[in-house]
Each structure stands twice: as structure tokens, then as C-alpha cells.
Design an enzyme around this catalytic site. Structure first.
Site, PDB file in Angstrom:
ATOM      1  NE  ARG A  23      72.276  78.190  66.773  1.00 42.64           N
ATOM      2  CZ  ARG A  23      73.094  77.498  67.630  1.00 42.64           C
ATOM      3  NH1 ARG A  23      73.120  76.241  67.292  1.00 42.64           N
ATOM      4  NH2 ARG A  23      73.794  78.088  68.611  1.00 42.64           N
ATOM      5  NE  ARG A  27      75.195  72.663  62.785  1.00 40.89           N
ATOM      6  CZ  ARG A  27      75.442  72.453  64.133  1.00 40.89           C
ATOM      7  NH1 ARG A  27      76.573  71.952  64.619  1.00 40.89           N
ATOM      8  NH2 ARG A  27      74.714  72.939  65.043  1.00 40.89           N
ATOM      9  NE  ARG A  36      80.304  74.349  58.281  1.00 42.86           N
ATOM     10  CZ  ARG A  36      80.101  73.411  59.145  1.00 42.86           C
ATOM     11  NH1 ARG A  36      79.404  73.379  60.081  1.00 42.86           N
ATOM     12  NH2 ARG A  36      80.442  72.287  58.868  1.00 42.86           N
ATOM     13  CG  ASP A  73      77.937  81.646  68.387  1.00 40.98           C
ATOM     14  OD1 ASP A  73      77.119  80.838  67.874  1.00 40.98           O
ATOM     15  OD2 ASP A  73      78.432  81.678  69.481  1.00 40.98           O
ATOM     16  CE1 TYR A 150      78.607  77.269  75.647  1.00 39.80           C
ATOM     17  CE2 TYR A 150      76.865  79.075  76.131  1.00 39.80           C
ATOM     18  CZ  TYR A 150      77.263  77.988  75.494  1.00 39.80           C
ATOM     19  OH  TYR A 150      76.069  77.159  75.505  1.00 39.80           O
TER      20      TYR A 150
HETATM   21  O1  CP3 Z   1      69.669  81.620  64.691  1.00 36.36           O
HETATM   22  C1  CP3 Z   1      70.398  82.124  63.899  1.00 36.36           C
HETATM   23  O2  CP3 Z   1      69.996  81.333  62.795  1.00 36.36           O
HETATM   24  C2  CP3 Z   1      71.262  83.037  63.918  1.00 36.36           C
HETATM   25  C3  CP3 Z   1      72.402  82.727  64.212  1.00 36.36           C
HETATM   26  C4  CP3 Z   1      72.757  82.102  65.634  1.00 36.36           C
HETATM   27  C5  CP3 Z   1      73.938  81.191  65.713  1.00 36.36           C
HETATM   28  N1  CP3 Z   1      74.077  81.110  67.156  1.00 36.36           N
HETATM   29  C6  CP3 Z   1      74.538  80.666  64.786  1.00 36.36           C
HETATM   30  C7  CP3 Z   1      75.489  79.169  64.992  1.00 36.36           C
HETATM   31  C8  CP3 Z   1      72.401  82.569  67.000  1.00 36.36           C
HETATM   32  C9  CP3 Z   1      71.259  83.327  67.105  1.00 36.36           C
HETATM   33  C10 CP3 Z   1      73.247  81.811  67.742  1.00 36.36           C
HETATM   34  C11 CP3 Z   1      73.011  82.028  69.232  1.00 36.36           C
HETATM   35  C12 CP3 Z   1      73.654  81.252  70.093  1.00 36.36           C
HETATM   36  N2  CP3 Z   1      74.942  80.699  69.940  1.00 36.36           N
HETATM   37  C13 CP3 Z   1      73.400  80.813  71.459  1.00 36.36           C
HETATM   38  C14 CP3 Z   1      72.188  80.981  72.032  1.00 36.36           C
HETATM   39  C15 CP3 Z   1      71.042  80.174  71.628  1.00 36.36           C
HETATM   40  C16 CP3 Z   1      70.981  78.752  71.815  1.00 36.36           C
HETATM   41  O3  CP3 Z   1      71.106  77.908  70.945  1.00 36.36           O
HETATM   42  O4  CP3 Z   1      70.941  78.399  72.950  1.00 36.36           O
HETATM   43  C17 CP3 Z   1      74.489  79.944  71.935  1.00 36.36           C
HETATM   44  C18 CP3 Z   1      74.432  79.147  73.277  1.00 36.36           C
HETATM   45  C19 CP3 Z   1      75.639  79.989  71.243  1.00 36.36           C
HETATM   46  C20 CP3 Z   1      76.800  79.151  71.333  1.00 36.36           C
HETATM   47  C21 CP3 Z   1      77.034  78.177  70.445  1.00 36.36           C
HETATM   48  N3  CP3 Z   1      77.307  78.409  68.991  1.00 36.36           N
HETATM   49  C22 CP3 Z   1      77.197  76.928  70.670  1.00 36.36           C
HETATM   50  C23 CP3 Z   1      76.767  76.063  71.831  1.00 36.36           C
HETATM   51  C24 CP3 Z   1      77.293  76.368  69.382  1.00 36.36           C
HETATM   52  C25 CP3 Z   1      77.729  74.988  69.028  1.00 36.36           C
HETATM   53  C26 CP3 Z   1      76.441  74.007  69.363  1.00 36.36           C
HETATM   54  C27 CP3 Z   1      75.861  73.762  67.808  1.00 36.36           C
HETATM   55  O5  CP3 Z   1      74.654  73.862  67.769  1.00 36.36           O
HETATM   56  O6  CP3 Z   1      76.542  73.332  66.931  1.00 36.36           O
HETATM   57  C28 CP3 Z   1      77.422  77.355  68.383  1.00 36.36           C
HETATM   58  C29 CP3 Z   1      77.644  77.215  66.886  1.00 36.36           C
HETATM   59  C30 CP3 Z   1      76.676  77.746  65.848  1.00 36.36           C
HETATM   60  N4  CP3 Z   1      76.127  79.019  66.008  1.00 36.36           N
HETATM   61  C31 CP3 Z   1      76.272  77.114  64.696  1.00 36.36           C
HETATM   62  C32 CP3 Z   1      75.423  78.053  64.126  1.00 36.36           C
HETATM   63  C33 CP3 Z   1      74.807  77.912  62.801  1.00 36.36           C
HETATM   64  C34 CP3 Z   1      76.663  75.744  64.207  1.00 36.36           C
HETATM   65  C35 CP3 Z   1      77.987  76.273  63.709  1.00 36.36           C
HETATM   66  C36 CP3 Z   1      78.514  75.169  62.328  1.00 36.36           C
HETATM   67  O7  CP3 Z   1      77.829  75.377  61.274  1.00 36.36           O
HETATM   68  O8  CP3 Z   1      79.178  74.068  62.560  1.00 36.36           O
END
Ligand code: CP3
Length: 342
Positions: A23, A27, A36, A73, A150
Site C-alpha cells: 500500500r 491515503r 484520487r 485492487d 469477499y
Molecule cells: O499496495 C499497493 O500500493 C498497490 C495497490 C493495492 C491496493 N489494494 C490499493 C487500495 C493492492 C496491492 C491492494 C490489495 C488488496 N485489496 C488486498 C490484499 C492486501 C491486503 O491489504 O490484505 C485486499 C484485501 C484488498 C481489498 C480492499 N481494497 C479493501 C478491503 C479495501 C478497503 C480497506 C482500506 O484499506 O480502505 C480496499 C481499498 C484500497 N485498495 C485502497 C487502496 C489504496 C484505499 C482506497 C481509497 O483510496 O479510499
């Protein structure tokens, strides 16, 4: 001169480990929030190759990480298979659910995923051309079990209970879903590699809730099937597997998946992992993400302790899970400075 991350993945022990963070585009960075906002929302950002390229590059510019991870994602694959997907601000993802044969049969065939996912491949192509020559480009996908949790619950759940219930009550439907996701993930990652990803990572974020034989059957085995297939078509592309929450079962993960590198979460002791996991190949991890919020001496001493524990073998420095929105970018800089100054 080969890139540092690729050298570690090839099994080389390096004086300073290559560094990136899960990540890392996110944010906690004001520039991410600005891009964003420009995109409108998170999914529009994922599907906009211009802006997704920009946010992928932001942490590289700011910190000089050794790897960039494609901005996308894991839930784009269910969306490409026909599930509805949306994000509730401040809460997380929501999806239409799958609980029976009708839901399974309504999914699109694997070949159809590229219609939805082609903008992601375009982002990969742009990144491959835009990154500094020393930076490795990582593509990724969710592992079948985690993505299925999910799709079955329609959202994130603390214990993945709906997926465990379907696995128990409707094993044929559950197995068919895992199989469809396995095939879709192979197609998706192959296309990312063909577009320029140099490494790919499989995120099995909820592997830890699989007990007994289920861990092998639904986390390690689908990952091995994906890795075996990718290795047959793209033998030179290294693969990182992240069975998060694996505990003692991390010891078998290299052999059971065929991955070049196993990513460790922060619950695993680094000295134990050096002796039981790193002896089998490269490891990645595993600083607790909380240190990116709290910083200070504890951040420095933990960073040093982990780097020292893994200094006898191939290691990629990373957090044990994603950096959180309340993290301070100054602490990221301090972690990198601590590692690179020895
Ligand atoms: O790592 C990186 O920088 C690359 C991008 C990336 C994102 N999600 C961007 C993201 C990667 C590799 C993921 C993987 C992901 N997504 C996983 C596996 C890794 C982990 O964290 O366990 C999972 C379970 C998801 C599903 C997901 N996406 C969830 C549960 C959420 C909400 C939780 C949260 O952190 O807000 C997301 C949203 C998400 N994916 C964000 C980002 C930058 C935040 C969204 C935003 O900008 O509002």
C-alpha cells in the site's frame, strides 16, 4: 547491473535489502489524496491509466523504493467476472454476493475478464516505460481464497464466516468458485506479465483463517496451481506468495507453492522465520505497520532487528501488512534511511 529486487528474488544475499511497502501508494500521502480527488473515486482511479500510473510513481519519486507495485485492487477480478463492486467511503468494499449455483453460473467466462481489465494492462505498459531503470515493477492479484471470501460475503468480514459456511454446506459450488478464480487469476497475471510486469505477487490476506487441511487445500494449492501455470509460460518471472497469518505453516510455503519468495506478516518472529522459512528461499517482510504511525526509536530498533535477523540470506524489506492512512511519511523516510545507512 541487475535490479536489486530481482537479485534478492534470484536468491542473492545482499548487504542492504531491497525495500518496498505494501500500500505504498495510498491515503497517507497527500499527493495520492489529490490524485484520487481528481479521479473522483477509488475505482475510477484504478481504471484510469494516466492517473493510476501517476499514483504508482508517487512513492517512488518521494522515497526511491526499489520496487513499484501496480496501482489496482484484488477485487477488480470479481468485477471483471461480472460481480457488482463499489466502495463505501471510510468502510471498504461491497460486492454482489454468490451463494448458489445460479450465482456461479451467472459469472462470465474467464476469457471475458480482459474486456474489463484492459485499462489495467495499459497502466502496466505505461509504468514499464516510465520507471527509473533500477526500480522493479510488481504486478499482483488476490489469491482465490481471499477473493472468494469477499465474493461470498459481499464485503470484508473479521472471520470470513460466510465463506467458511459455503465451503462446508455447498462444497461443489465453493470448489467451482475457487477453480474459476484460479483460472481467471492465471489469465490476469499472464496479461500483466505480457504488458511488462517483472514480478508478480499473490495476496492471500485471509489464509490464516483456514484450519487444518483447508490451509493446504484452499490457500497453498490454488497458489501452487497459479504459479505452476505461470512458470510454464513465463519461466523467468519471479513470484511472491503471501499466505498472511500462516504462522508455523509458513515453513512449508516455499515447497508447497513453488513461489520464489514468501511474504511474512508481522506475527511471525524474524529469527524463527530466518531458520525455518528463509532457509528455503527468499523472504519478504515483516515490520509491523504500526511503526509507520508511531516512529521514533522503536521504529529504528525494530527495522534494524528485522534486517539483522534476515541478513544471512535473500531478503526483501517490507511491512507485515499494508501501511495505514494515519501513517506519517516522515517515518517511511526514517525506515529507509535506517536500512540504507547500515
Ligand atoms: O499496495 C499497493 O500500493 C498497490 C495497490 C493495492 C491496493 N489494494 C490499493 C487500495 C493492492 C496491492 C491492494 C490489495 C488488496 N485489496 C488486498 C490484499 C492486501 C491486503 O491489504 O490484505 C485486499 C484485501 C484488498 C481489498 C480492499 N481494497 C479493501 C478491503 C479495501 C478497503 C480497506 C482500506 O484499506 O480502505 C480496499 C481499498 C484500497 N485498495 C485502497 C487502496 C489504496 C484505499 C482506497 C481509497 O483510496 O479510499
Amino acid at each position: 547491473m541487475t535490479k536489486l529486487l530481482l537479485r534478492a528474488l534470484a536468491g542473492e544475499t545482499l548487504p542492504t535489502p531491497p525495500i518496498w511497502m505494501m500500500r505504498q501508494a495510498g491515503r497517507y500521502l497527500p499527493e495520492y489524496m489529490a490524485t484520487r480527488a481528481q479521479a473522483g473515486d477509488f475505482l475510477s482511479l484504478c481504471y484510469n491509466p494516466d492517473l493510476a500510473t501517476e499514483v504508482t510513481l508517487q512513492p517512488i519519486r518521494r522515497f526511491g523504493f526499489d520496487a513499484a507495485i501496480l496501482f489496482a485492487d484484488i477485487l477488480l477480478v470479481p468485477q471483471a467476472l461480472g460481480a457488482d463492486l463499489w466502495f463505501v467511503q471510510g468502510e471498504g468494499p461491497r460486492l454482489s454476493t454468490i451463494s448458489d449455483k445460479t450465482g456461479l453460473e451467472a459469472l462470465k467466462p474467464v476469457e471475458a475478464i480482459h474486456d474489463t481489465l484492459s485499462p489495467i494492462y495499459e497502466t502496466v505498459r505505461r509504468l514499464a516505460g516510465a520507471l527509473p531503470q533500477e526500480t522493479t515493477l510488481i504486478g499482483f492479484a488476490g489469491a482465490p481464497w481471499t477473493v472468494a471470501t469477499y465474493m461470498i460475503a459481499g464485503r470484508g468480514t473479521p472471520d470470513q464466516a460466510p465463506a467458511h459456511a459455503l465451503k462446508r454446506d455447498e462444497p461443489l459450488i465453493f470448489d467451482a468458485l475457487i477453480e474459476r478464480l484460479t483460472e481467471a487469476t492465471i489469465a490476469y497475471l499472464s496479461a500483466q506479465i505480457d504488458s511488462g510486469a517483472e514480478v508478480v505477487k499473490l495476496f492471500d490476506s485471509w489464509a490464516g483463517s483456514l484450519e487444518g487441511d483447508d490451509f493446504d487445500r484452499y490457500s497453498l494449492t490454488p497458489m501452487r496451481q497459479i504459479i505452476t501455470s505461470l512458470k510454464s509460460t513465463h519461466p523467468s518471472v519471479p513470484i511472491i506468495a503471501f499466505p498472511r497469518g500462516g504462522g508455523d505453516r509458513y515453513a512449508e510455503a516455499h515447497a508447497a507453492t513453488g513461489a520464489d519468495c514468501i511474504a511474512l506478516d508481522q506475527s511471525v518472529d524474524a529469527d524463527w522465520a530466518a531458520a525455518h522459512v528463509q532457509i528455503n528461499g527468499c523472504v519478504q517482510g515483516n515490520l509491523a505497520p504500526e511503526h509507520m504511525v508511531t516512529g521514533g526509536d522503536a521504529l529504528v530498533s525494530e527495522t534494524r532487528r528485522i534486517a539483522r535477523a534476515f541478513s544471512g540470506g535473500p531478503h526483501i524489506f517490507n511491512l507485515g501488512h499494508g501501511i495505514t492512512p494515519d501513517a506519517d511519511p516522515e517515518n517511511v523516510a526514517l525506515m529507509i534511511e535506517t536500512l540504507r545507512s547500515g
